[in-house]
Motif scaffolding. Structure first.
Motif, PDB file in Angstrom:
ATOM      1  N   GLY A  15       0.824  -1.211   0.000  1.00 49.83           N
ATOM      2  CA  GLY A  15       0.000   0.000   0.000  1.00 49.83           C
ATOM      3  C   GLY A  15       0.856   1.257   0.000  1.00 49.83           C
ATOM      4  N   SER A  16       1.896   1.270   0.842  1.00 50.72           N
ATOM      5  CA  SER A  16       2.798   2.422   0.878  1.00 50.72           C
ATOM      6  C   SER A  16       3.504   2.601  -0.454  1.00 50.72           C
ATOM      7  N   GLY A  17       3.907   1.498  -1.065  1.00 56.03           N
ATOM      8  CA  GLY A  17       4.567   1.565  -2.367  1.00 56.03           C
ATOM      9  C   GLY A  17       3.649   2.112  -3.442  1.00 56.03           C
ATOM     10  N   LEU A  18       2.409   1.658  -3.440  1.00 53.37           N
ATOM     11  CA  LEU A  18       1.447   2.125  -4.442  1.00 53.37           C
ATOM     12  C   LEU A  18       1.163   3.617  -4.269  1.00 53.37           C
ATOM     13  N   ALA A  48      10.846   5.927  -7.347  1.00 56.92           N
ATOM     14  CA  ALA A  48      11.814   4.879  -6.996  1.00 56.92           C
ATOM     15  C   ALA A  48      11.441   4.203  -5.675  1.00 56.92           C
ATOM     16  N   ILE A  49      11.019   4.991  -4.699  1.00 53.08           N
ATOM     17  CA  ILE A  49      10.587   4.425  -3.418  1.00 53.08           C
ATOM     18  C   ILE A  49       9.375   3.528  -3.634  1.00 53.08           C
ATOM     19  N   GLY A  50       8.421   4.008  -4.399  1.00 51.41           N
ATOM     20  CA  GLY A  50       7.215   3.222  -4.670  1.00 51.41           C
ATOM     21  C   GLY A  50       7.518   1.914  -5.373  1.00 51.41           C
ATOM     22  N   LEU A  51       8.378   1.969  -6.393  1.00 51.04           N
ATOM     23  CA  LEU A  51       8.739   0.739  -7.116  1.00 51.04           C
ATOM     24  C   LEU A  51       9.514  -0.226  -6.223  1.00 51.04           C
ATOM     25  N   GLY A  52      10.418   0.315  -5.401  1.00 53.87           N
ATOM     26  CA  GLY A  52      11.171  -0.539  -4.484  1.00 53.87           C
ATOM     27  C   GLY A  52      10.261  -1.288  -3.531  1.00 53.87           C
ATOM     28  N   SER A  61      13.546  -3.093  -0.086  1.00 53.68           N
ATOM     29  CA  SER A  61      12.367  -2.498   0.547  1.00 53.68           C
ATOM     30  C   SER A  61      12.668  -1.822   1.878  1.00 53.68           C
ATOM     31  N   TYR A  62      13.675  -2.289   2.615  1.00 55.22           N
ATOM     32  CA  TYR A  62      14.019  -1.621   3.870  1.00 55.22           C
ATOM     33  C   TYR A  62      14.625  -0.245   3.588  1.00 55.22           C
ATOM     34  N   ILE A  63      15.486  -0.173   2.600  1.00 51.82           N
ATOM     35  CA  ILE A  63      16.086   1.106   2.210  1.00 51.82           C
ATOM     36  C   ILE A  63      15.009   2.041   1.655  1.00 51.82           C
ATOM     37  N   ALA A  64      14.091   1.499   0.867  1.00 46.17           N
ATOM     38  CA  ALA A  64      12.988   2.301   0.339  1.00 46.17           C
ATOM     39  C   ALA A  64      12.115   2.825   1.486  1.00 46.17           C
TER      40      ALA A  64
END
Length: 153
Positions: free
Chosen positions: A15-18, A76-80, A87-90
């Motif tokens: 959800g956060s990524g989307l 980039a954050i969303g795709l990660g 995902s932890y870095i994102a």
């Protein structure tokens, strides 16, 4: 970790990524301008003075860079997060972006998003197990016939 908790973390990550992907894409295609933010932040009563100074002295001097950097960073954050790659870095950079929005006094859904990023950051081991890179590393280890007790992400 119970399976229910892993599913909750996965849903928060997806959800956060989307949301980050959609926000970045909207900024990239919807006429977002950093130049409009500089006077707003400068005149804002709630923004800390050091953040106003940062915007006045650094951001305003590099508008073209920040014009692209902000939406592409969100994408980039969303795709990660969506793809489960780093995902932890994102999640860390997602929290960083949300803190910047809060400092700029842009209080919309950002406190809730920051809360979800903090939950992700507090569950590094679960994020690593649900990370796409984890499965690639496991397959590679199986193919190489090595026994590694733990895979770090």
């Amino acid at each position: 970790m119970t399976m229910v908790w892993k599913i909750i973390i996965l849903l928060i990550r997806m959800g956060s990524g989307l949301i980050m992907l959609m926000q970045g894409f909207e900024k990239l295609t919807g006429g977002f301008t950093v130049s409009g933010l500089v006077p707003v932040i400068k005149n804002n009563q709630d923004t800390p003075d050091w953040y106003k100074s940062f915007f006045a002295n650094i951001v305003s001097q590099q508008l073209d860079l920040f014009q692209w950097f902000i939406p592409l960073g969100e994408i980039a954050i969303g795709l990660g997060l969506l793809l489960g790659i780093l995902s932890y870095i994102a999640s860390f950079f997602g929290a960083f972006v949300m803190l910047n929005y809060l400092l700029a006094d842009m209080i919309f859904t950002y406190p809730l998003q920051l809360f979800f990023f903090i939950i992700l950051l507090m569950n590094k081991e679960t994020l690593c197990k649900l990370n796409l890179m984890h499965f690639f590393k496991r397959k590679k280890l199986r193919d190489d016939k090595h026994d590694a007790p733990r895979i770090d992400c």
